[in-house]
Write a protein that holds these residues in place. Sequence first.
Motif, PDB file in Angstrom:
ATOM      1  N   ASN A 108       0.840  -1.216   0.000  1.00 35.67           N
ATOM      2  CA  ASN A 108       0.000   0.000   0.000  1.00 35.67           C
ATOM      3  C   ASN A 108       0.870   1.259   0.000  1.00 35.67           C
ATOM      4  O   ASN A 108       0.594   2.214  -0.724  1.00 35.67           O
ATOM      5  N   LEU A 109       1.925   1.239   0.799  1.00 29.43           N
ATOM      6  CA  LEU A 109       2.822   2.408   0.861  1.00 29.43           C
ATOM      7  C   LEU A 109       3.579   2.590  -0.460  1.00 29.43           C
ATOM      8  O   LEU A 109       3.727   3.714  -0.956  1.00 29.43           O
ATOM      9  N   LEU A 110       4.049   1.462  -1.020  1.00 28.34           N
ATOM     10  CA  LEU A 110       4.773   1.538  -2.306  1.00 28.34           C
ATOM     11  C   LEU A 110       3.862   2.127  -3.383  1.00 28.34           C
ATOM     12  O   LEU A 110       4.263   3.026  -4.140  1.00 28.34           O
ATOM     13  N   ASN A 111       2.619   1.622  -3.442  1.00 26.37           N
ATOM     14  CA  ASN A 111       1.687   2.102  -4.474  1.00 26.37           C
ATOM     15  C   ASN A 111       1.358   3.575  -4.294  1.00 26.37           C
ATOM     16  O   ASN A 111       1.314   4.334  -5.263  1.00 26.37           O
ATOM     17  N   ALA A 112       1.135   3.960  -3.043  1.00 29.73           N
ATOM     18  CA  ALA A 112       0.761   5.363  -2.782  1.00 29.73           C
ATOM     19  C   ALA A 112       1.937   6.288  -3.104  1.00 29.73           C
ATOM     20  O   ALA A 112       1.746   7.357  -3.703  1.00 29.73           O
ATOM     21  N   ALA A 113       3.149   5.876  -2.754  1.00 30.22           N
ATOM     22  CA  ALA A 113       4.329   6.710  -3.037  1.00 30.22           C
ATOM     23  C   ALA A 113       4.520   6.822  -4.546  1.00 30.22           C
ATOM     24  O   ALA A 113       4.781   7.900  -5.083  1.00 30.22           O
ATOM     25  N   ARG A 114       4.350   5.715  -5.227  1.00 35.44           N
ATOM     26  CA  ARG A 114       4.549   5.701  -6.689  1.00 35.44           C
ATOM     27  C   ARG A 114       3.519   6.601  -7.379  1.00 35.44           C
ATOM     28  O   ARG A 114       3.866   7.400  -8.257  1.00 35.44           O
ATOM     29  N   ALA A 115       2.277   6.492  -6.942  1.00 36.55           N
ATOM     30  CA  ALA A 115       1.221   7.324  -7.539  1.00 36.55           C
ATOM     31  C   ALA A 115       1.496   8.797  -7.263  1.00 36.55           C
ATOM     32  O   ALA A 115       1.318   9.655  -8.122  1.00 36.55           O
ATOM     33  N   SER A 116       1.950   9.076  -6.048  1.00 32.52           N
ATOM     34  CA  SER A 116       2.186  10.471  -5.667  1.00 32.52           C
ATOM     35  C   SER A 116       3.404  11.053  -6.407  1.00 32.52           C
ATOM     36  O   SER A 116       3.403  12.213  -6.803  1.00 32.52           O
ATOM     37  N   TRP A 117       4.427  10.238  -6.610  1.00 31.10           N
ATOM     38  CA  TRP A 117       5.667  10.744  -7.216  1.00 31.10           C
ATOM     39  C   TRP A 117       5.606  10.751  -8.747  1.00 31.10           C
ATOM     40  O   TRP A 117       6.329  11.500  -9.396  1.00 31.10           O
ATOM     41  N   GLY A 118       4.756   9.898  -9.331  1.00 32.43           N
ATOM     42  CA  GLY A 118       4.629   9.852 -10.786  1.00 32.43           C
ATOM     43  C   GLY A 118       5.981   9.708 -11.461  1.00 32.43           C
ATOM     44  O   GLY A 118       6.787   8.854 -11.090  1.00 32.43           O
ATOM     45  N   ASP A 119       6.252  10.584 -12.449  1.00 30.86           N
ATOM     46  CA  ASP A 119       7.539  10.509 -13.147  1.00 30.86           C
ATOM     47  C   ASP A 119       8.618  11.326 -12.429  1.00 30.86           C
ATOM     48  O   ASP A 119       9.764  11.356 -12.851  1.00 30.86           O
TER      49      ASP A 119
END
Length: 349
Positions: A108-119
């Motif tokens: 959940n944390l990995l997905n949320a960080a990835r979505a938030s950071w984008g490219d």
Amino acid sequence: MKKILITGGAGFIGSHVLRLFVNKYPYVEIVNLDKLTYAGNLENLTDIEDKENYSFVKGDIVDEEFVNDLFSKNKFDGVIHLAAESHVDRSIANPTEFIKTNIIGTINLLNAARASWGDNMEDKIFYHISTDEVYGSLGKEGFFVEETPYDPRSPYSSSKASSDHLVRAYFHTYGMPVKISNCSNNYGANQFPEKLLPLMINNITQNKPLPVYGEGLNIRDWLWVEDHARAIDVIFHNGVLGETYNIGGNNEWTNIDLVKLLCATMDKKLNRTEGESEKLITYVTDRAGHDMRYAIDATKIKRKLGWEPSITFEKGLELTVEWYLTNSDWLNNITSGDYQNYYKQQYKN
Ligand code: NAD
Ligand code: DAU
């Protein structure tokens, strides 16, 4: 970095990491996310709770919607992920909770960080805190190095291994800026008294039996928690993305020798006659699947990042014993209530 999320900051190691970061980096906002399970205790943080750069959010990393919402409301530049179910005996009694928090919580944390950071992953860091237990159990010889194949043997270590694999997979698959460290057994102030040292300190103080599993010959490599916090700081700021660092104390003890040293240290502190506390040692049924020996080779972090333990074990143990004796209220508060039920269930007395 302007804003860092630290998960599990109300726990044992997390509280030491938070204290170090909040005091050392006054211009960085530090957010502590913690569910406050039985192991989470805001009393561990009273000395920093009023600092301007510190804030606390109560929440569960297993709750995907909550985690996503937190990341959409905050622009975190870095994550230091410590939140976990951390006690091997509890994982033997109730594995599912470990799968939820340690695996689902991490993804959940990995997905949320990835979505938030984008490219825009440049200058971002997702730092996952893991354990030497993922490497399995050593015989008399050898040490765990960063390349040692994973061989977890308890539900706890399996769930941590799984989360480590996911973190690495996100590095290779999505280019997530990750770092991982695997540390040996920590000891020091604020550790929940289900773990060997604080449990024994509490029992010695109360003249209760000291339950040593099996023959007491299993070996652990002990590291002062403040030295682990310093290592986390060094890796977070200077470690290479995608890499793993082993952290250890170069300080192996059989459980029985460690408990005897603790008894001798406490006899002095409590003005007891020499050998008095040792009489409380009681051998009890061994832990199921009890790993025999853990020992870390910490050459990489020493050579590449210049970190090494700062104090001797004898000194660290003395400071630790002094802390628990001085903070008897802290210990009394957490050993009332649910702890008594846990203790009865685990030790059947
Ligand atoms: P701990 O049990 O003392 O603290 C864990 C913290 O995580 C608690 O504050 C708890 O409330 C919080 N937490 C648990 N489930 C949560 C959830 N679902 N959502 C949000 N918060 C939650 O653990 P510790 O000993 O401080 O260990 C911290 C980390 O370091 C863990 O990841 C552990 O695997 C790792 N580690 C520990 C040791 C050690 O010797 N204790 C050694 C190496 C690595
Ligand atoms: O190695 C790192 C790990 O160290 C961390 O990942 C874990 O989160 C942490 O809990 C710790 O795991 P251990 O199982 O090694 O720690 P614990 O304090 O539970 O036990 C240390 C040793 O002492 C182990 O060999 C079991 C033994 N023991 C433990 C307890 C609680 C006893 O003999 N009697 C006890 O009552």
